[in-house]
Design a protein around this motif. Structure first.
Motif, short mmCIF file in Angstrom:
data_model
loop_
_atom_site.label_atom_id
_atom_site.label_comp_id
_atom_site.label_asym_id
_atom_site.label_seq_id
_atom_site.Cartn_x
_atom_site.Cartn_y
_atom_site.Cartn_z
N TRP A 1 -2.14 -4.12 -23.20
CA TRP A 1 -1.52 -3.16 -22.28
C TRP A 1 -1.64 -3.57 -20.82
O TRP A 1 -0.76 -3.25 -20.01
N VAL A 2 -2.72 -4.28 -20.44
CA VAL A 2 -2.86 -4.70 -19.05
C VAL A 2 -1.76 -5.69 -18.69
O VAL A 2 -1.15 -5.61 -17.61
N ALA A 3 -1.48 -6.64 -19.59
CA ALA A 3 -0.40 -7.60 -19.35
C ALA A 3 0.94 -6.88 -19.27
O ALA A 3 1.79 -7.22 -18.43
N GLU A 4 1.15 -5.89 -20.13
CA GLU A 4 2.39 -5.11 -20.09
C GLU A 4 2.54 -4.41 -18.75
O GLU A 4 3.61 -4.44 -18.13
N ALA A 5 1.47 -3.75 -18.31
CA ALA A 5 1.53 -3.02 -17.05
C ALA A 5 1.77 -3.96 -15.88
O ALA A 5 2.59 -3.68 -14.99
N ALA A 6 1.06 -5.09 -15.85
CA ALA A 6 1.21 -6.04 -14.75
C ALA A 6 2.62 -6.61 -14.69
O ALA A 6 3.15 -6.87 -13.61
N ALA A 7 3.24 -6.80 -15.85
CA ALA A 7 4.57 -7.39 -15.90
C ALA A 7 5.68 -6.38 -15.62
O ALA A 7 6.70 -6.73 -15.02
N ARG A 8 5.48 -5.13 -16.01
CA ARG A 8 6.58 -4.17 -16.00
C ARG A 8 6.52 -3.13 -14.87
O ARG A 8 7.51 -2.45 -14.62
N LEU A 9 5.37 -2.98 -14.23
CA LEU A 9 5.23 -1.93 -13.22
C LEU A 9 5.17 -2.55 -11.82
O LEU A 9 4.11 -2.99 -11.38
N PRO A 10 6.27 -2.56 -11.09
CA PRO A 10 6.26 -3.19 -9.77
C PRO A 10 5.36 -2.49 -8.77
O PRO A 10 4.90 -3.11 -7.80
N LEU A 11 5.09 -1.20 -8.96
CA LEU A 11 4.20 -0.49 -8.03
C LEU A 11 2.73 -0.82 -8.26
O LEU A 11 1.89 -0.53 -7.42
N LEU A 12 2.42 -1.44 -9.40
CA LEU A 12 1.07 -1.89 -9.66
C LEU A 12 0.89 -3.23 -8.97
O LEU A 12 1.35 -4.27 -9.43
N ARG A 13 0.20 -3.23 -7.84
CA ARG A 13 0.11 -4.42 -7.01
C ARG A 13 -1.07 -5.31 -7.38
O ARG A 13 -1.02 -6.53 -7.17
N GLN A 14 -2.15 -4.72 -7.89
CA GLN A 14 -3.35 -5.48 -8.24
C GLN A 14 -4.01 -4.88 -9.47
O GLN A 14 -3.96 -3.66 -9.67
N VAL A 15 -4.65 -5.74 -10.26
CA VAL A 15 -5.51 -5.30 -11.35
C VAL A 15 -6.88 -5.95 -11.13
O VAL A 15 -6.98 -7.17 -11.09
N HIS A 16 -7.90 -5.13 -10.98
CA HIS A 16 -9.26 -5.63 -10.82
C HIS A 16 -10.02 -5.28 -12.10
O HIS A 16 -10.21 -4.09 -12.41
N ILE A 17 -10.44 -6.29 -12.85
CA ILE A 17 -11.14 -6.07 -14.11
C ILE A 17 -12.62 -6.39 -13.90
O ILE A 17 -12.97 -7.52 -13.57
N ILE A 18 -13.45 -5.39 -14.12
CA ILE A 18 -14.88 -5.53 -13.86
C ILE A 18 -15.63 -5.57 -15.19
O ILE A 18 -15.53 -4.64 -15.99
N GLY A 19 -16.37 -6.66 -15.41
CA GLY A 19 -17.25 -6.75 -16.57
C GLY A 19 -16.66 -7.39 -17.80
O GLY A 19 -17.27 -7.34 -18.87
N ALA A 20 -15.47 -8.01 -17.69
CA ALA A 20 -14.85 -8.60 -18.88
C ALA A 20 -15.53 -9.91 -19.26
O ALA A 20 -16.02 -10.65 -18.41
#
Length: 250
Positions: free
Chosen positions: A114-133
């Motif tokens: 879902w993170v890849a989907e959101a990053a690819a499809r949502l232009p208003l999502l400018r950054q994804v910060h993943i903590i602890g992966a």
């Protein structure tokens, strides 16, 4: 501008009855949304199921803190992100990147993509910060990797907050980021302490305009069989309550 959580209502999503085994958390809920009757939702989410989930979510009145349930439904975060109408960053506390694509392509929605989907499809999502992966961060699809940044479990709250480029932030928490002393899920775990998690969440809420928060990572157990995992469920409930307090009272 005063930074805070935009809404303070609490919603519980009922895919499998797990929150009926957490009475203290249930008492704090402003709204329940029944989703157990929707077919095609476990691990992978069919397109028709996703549209029905979005339809039911859109009718809710509570939009502050959402408890999703088991981590196999974490893709619901993508549905919640679809509602946001301004540029924002996602702060994801998770022991997994949730950005793996099973066939290398966008389009198959699951708890692991879902993170890849959101990053690819949502232009208003400018950054994804993943903590602890963990180290599956290396499997990022190249067409979304420029939006995604990884942080170690011991990253300070100040360092994380200073990296956000947007005023608005959405927070998602999978309790598998925590050491098993604080939560028990059906996935492998990180080593973050609950104190570190709640302190960081509170700092983000005080520093940014937080549009919403969701939490997943419940241990699967039907209400009839919950007695077998009573200690683990109680541990998860106490952590859920601590997370709730950290964001609503920041």
């Amino acid at each position: 501008m005063i930074m805070a959580l935009s809404h303070h209502e609490t919603t519980l999503l009922d895919f499998d009855g797990i929150y009926s085994t957490q009475p203290e958390l249930s008492e704090r809920a402003d709204e329940w949304i029944e989703l157990a009757d929707i077919a095609g939702t476990y691990l992978f989410c069919a397109q028709e199921a996703f549209q029905e989930i979005r339809r039911r979510l859109s009718a809710r009145s509570a939009r502050g803190l959402t408890f999703i349930g088991n981590g196999n439904y974490h893709y619901v975060t993508y549905a919640l992100l679809c509602e946001i109408d301004r540029p924002f960053s996602l702060a994801l506390f998770d022991h997994h990147s949730d950005a793996r694509l099973s066939d290398g392509r966008i389009g198959l929605l699951s708890c692991g993509s879902w993170v890849a989907e959101a990053a690819a499809r949502l232009p208003l999502l400018r950054q994804v910060h993943i903590i602890g992966a963990r180290t599956d961060r290396l499997a990022l699809p190249p067409h979304v990797s420029d939006k995604i940044r990884f942080w170690s479990e011991d990253t300070s709250a100040e360092q994380l907050v200073s990296a956000f480029l947007t005023e608005h932030v959405y927070i998602s928490v999978d309790k598998d980021v925590l050491d098993r002393r604080f939560a028990v899920t059906n996935w492998d775990h990180g080593t973050m302490s609950l104190r570190q998690l709640t302190a960081t969440l509170g700092r983000i809420v005080r520093a940014k305009n937080v549009l919403g928060v969701d939490v997943c990572g419940e241990l699967p157990a039907s209400p009839a069989d919950a007695w077998r995992s009573a200690k683990q469920i109680k541990r998860n409930e106490l952590t859920n309550l601590a997370i709730l307090e950290s964001v609503l009272c920041a």
